[in-house]
Design an enzyme around this catalytic site. Structure first.
Site, PDB file in Angstrom:
ATOM      1  N   ILE A   8      24.500 -38.948  69.318  1.00 26.35           N
ATOM      2  CA  ILE A   8      25.075 -40.105  70.007  1.00 26.35           C
ATOM      3  C   ILE A   8      24.436 -41.398  69.533  1.00 26.35           C
ATOM      4  O   ILE A   8      25.104 -42.443  69.445  1.00 26.35           O
ATOM      5  CB  ILE A   8      24.979 -39.949  71.550  1.00 26.35           C
ATOM      6  CG1 ILE A   8      25.796 -41.041  72.239  1.00 26.35           C
ATOM      7  CG2 ILE A   8      23.541 -39.944  72.024  1.00 26.35           C
ATOM      8  CD1 ILE A   8      27.258 -41.047  71.909  1.00 26.35           C
ATOM      9  N   GLU A  12      26.666 -37.003  78.674  1.00 28.75           N
ATOM     10  CA  GLU A  12      25.759 -36.288  79.590  1.00 28.75           C
ATOM     11  C   GLU A  12      24.813 -35.389  78.807  1.00 28.75           C
ATOM     12  O   GLU A  12      25.058 -35.059  77.648  1.00 28.75           O
ATOM     13  CB  GLU A  12      26.550 -35.469  80.603  1.00 28.75           C
ATOM     14  CG  GLU A  12      27.793 -34.763  80.071  1.00 28.75           C
ATOM     15  CD  GLU A  12      27.540 -33.761  78.968  1.00 28.75           C
ATOM     16  OE1 GLU A  12      26.563 -32.979  79.091  1.00 28.75           O
ATOM     17  OE2 GLU A  12      28.301 -33.753  77.982  1.00 28.75           O
ATOM     18  N   GLY A  53      28.896 -32.724  73.583  1.00 27.87           N
ATOM     19  CA  GLY A  53      28.585 -33.577  74.725  1.00 27.87           C
ATOM     20  C   GLY A  53      27.944 -34.869  74.255  1.00 27.87           C
ATOM     21  O   GLY A  53      28.240 -35.362  73.167  1.00 27.87           O
ATOM     22  N   GLU A  54      27.064 -35.423  75.091  1.00 29.58           N
ATOM     23  CA  GLU A  54      26.332 -36.663  74.806  1.00 29.58           C
ATOM     24  C   GLU A  54      27.228 -37.895  74.761  1.00 29.58           C
ATOM     25  O   GLU A  54      26.752 -39.012  74.608  1.00 29.58           O
ATOM     26  CB  GLU A  54      25.567 -36.578  73.472  1.00 29.58           C
ATOM     27  CG  GLU A  54      24.557 -35.461  73.373  1.00 29.58           C
ATOM     28  CD  GLU A  54      23.848 -35.427  72.017  1.00 29.58           C
ATOM     29  OE1 GLU A  54      24.001 -36.381  71.224  1.00 29.58           O
ATOM     30  OE2 GLU A  54      23.126 -34.446  71.750  1.00 29.58           O
ATOM     31  N   GLY A  55      28.536 -37.722  74.853  1.00 25.58           N
ATOM     32  CA  GLY A  55      29.459 -38.841  74.676  1.00 25.58           C
ATOM     33  C   GLY A  55      29.894 -39.029  73.239  1.00 25.58           C
ATOM     34  O   GLY A  55      30.476 -40.059  72.877  1.00 25.58           O
TER      35      GLY A  55
END
Length: 346
Positions: free
Chosen positions: A93, A170, A310-312
């Site tokens: 990210i 997240e 994830g992580e955006g």
């Protein structure tokens, strides 16, 4: 936080569509980019939308069930270790937000670790992770409400810094388990249809995870949306839900990432349906439940890249498309201004 108005405005919709159609191109030839420009214009209630200071907020939290290691191949400590990776700029990210000129904020929503005060992290911890929902609800209703209000305050602050476009990410070992439970609750699906590999479970691990979560689901009987969020959620998911609701209330463009963020959206839209008006779906995750959530919400994602990190990260990849869509709407010539002949009437 629940005062969210619909973006429906028939007069503006007609004007926006006419503006898009009169650009120097065949009708509809920019495909989904046209739909994107139209939606952003509707969200911002203007014929000349813009993307200002796009920001991704990553919420991190720990889950009580992760301590047993039955549903997660990585130990709980990895959550804190990855937060340090975010802070130090070494995660995916970090790379993608830097590449695409996007601001990044990292929030300690409830990591089972004490971070020093001088770190580049927003300390919004309620407690050091959730309880194990195999034994009791993950959090109390008051803790859930507090987490939602805290994230709403974070979004209000970001919005005040001239940000009108926000994406969410997240981090939390075992949070795919929480997302699966929330999906099962809000979509009335069997757990087996909601569980995927998470951070890398094999088929045997997925079956074990499904069996454990089925027992958890039978144990609890939440009576409403917030109670379900408190029972099954992580603090990062509760904060995601609160953040999405506040961003919609502030009429921000909301970029929804993958499975976990979408599970938080399920809770948010159950609280206020109008929140969906403000959401743009970044991508279709490789986590099996995500496609079903997108279908349930009748939503088409911008990208399909086989991501499940994830992580955006999906949101970070999609935001440049938002920028491109408003740029074509604002800067591309019309047939009239370019003195180009339009389509021949038949």
């Amino acid at each position: 936080m629940e005062n969210i108005v619909s973006i429906k405005n028939q007069e503006l919709e007609i004007t926006l569509q006419k503006k898009i159609d009169l650009k120097t191109k065949p009708l509809g030839s920019l495909g989904d980019l046209e739909h994107l420009a139209f939606k952003i214009g509707c969200i911002q209630n203007t014929e000349t939308p813009k993307i200002s200071n796009p920001t991704i907020v990553v919420f991190a939290g720990d889950h009580g069930i992760a301590k047993k290691g039955e549903v997660n191949p990585f130990p709980q400590e990895v959550t804190a270790q990855m937060v340090y990776n975010f802070i130090n700029g070494g995660a995916a990210i970090n790379v993608l937000t830097k590449t695409n000129g996007i601001n990044l904020k990292v929030v300690d929503a409830g990591v089972n670790h004490n971070f020093e005060n001088n770190l580049n992290i927003i300390n919004s911890k309620t407690v050091f992770g959730t309880k194990n929902y195999q034994d009791e609800p993950a959090m109390t209703l008051q803790q859930c409400q507090d987490a939602m209000e805290k994230s709403g305050n974070i979004i209000s602050q970001i919005h005040s810094e001239d940000c009108n476009t926000i994406g969410f990410g997240e981090m939390g070992i075992s949070n795919t388990s929480s997302a699966s439970l929330l999906m099962a609750y809000f979509m009335n699906k069997p757990i087996a249809e909601c569980v995927g590999s998470g951070t890398g479970l094999n088929s045997e691990g997925i079956n074990k995870k499904s069996s454990i979560l089925s027992e958890v689901f039978k144990k609890h009987k939440p009576q409403n949306s917030k109670e379900a969020l408190a029972t099954f959620g992580g603090f990062e998911i509760a904060m995601l839900c609160g953040a999405i609701l506040k961003a919609a209330e502030l009429k921000m463009v909301i970029v929804i990432d993958g499975f976990i963020v979408s599970s938080a959206l399920l809770a948010a839209q159950a609280i206020n349906k109008n929140v969906l008006d403000y959401c743009i779906f970044a991508h279709n995750s490789n986590e099996q439940g995500h496609t079903k959530i997108l279908d349930f919400l009748n939503s088409k994602p911008l990208l399909s890249l086989g991501l499940r990190l994830g992580e955006g990260t999906g949101a970070a990849l999609a935001i440049p498309l938002l920028k491109a869509s408003v740029d074509f709407l604002n800067n591309m010539a019309s047939f009239e201004s370019a003195r180009v002949s339009g389509e021949i009437e038949k």
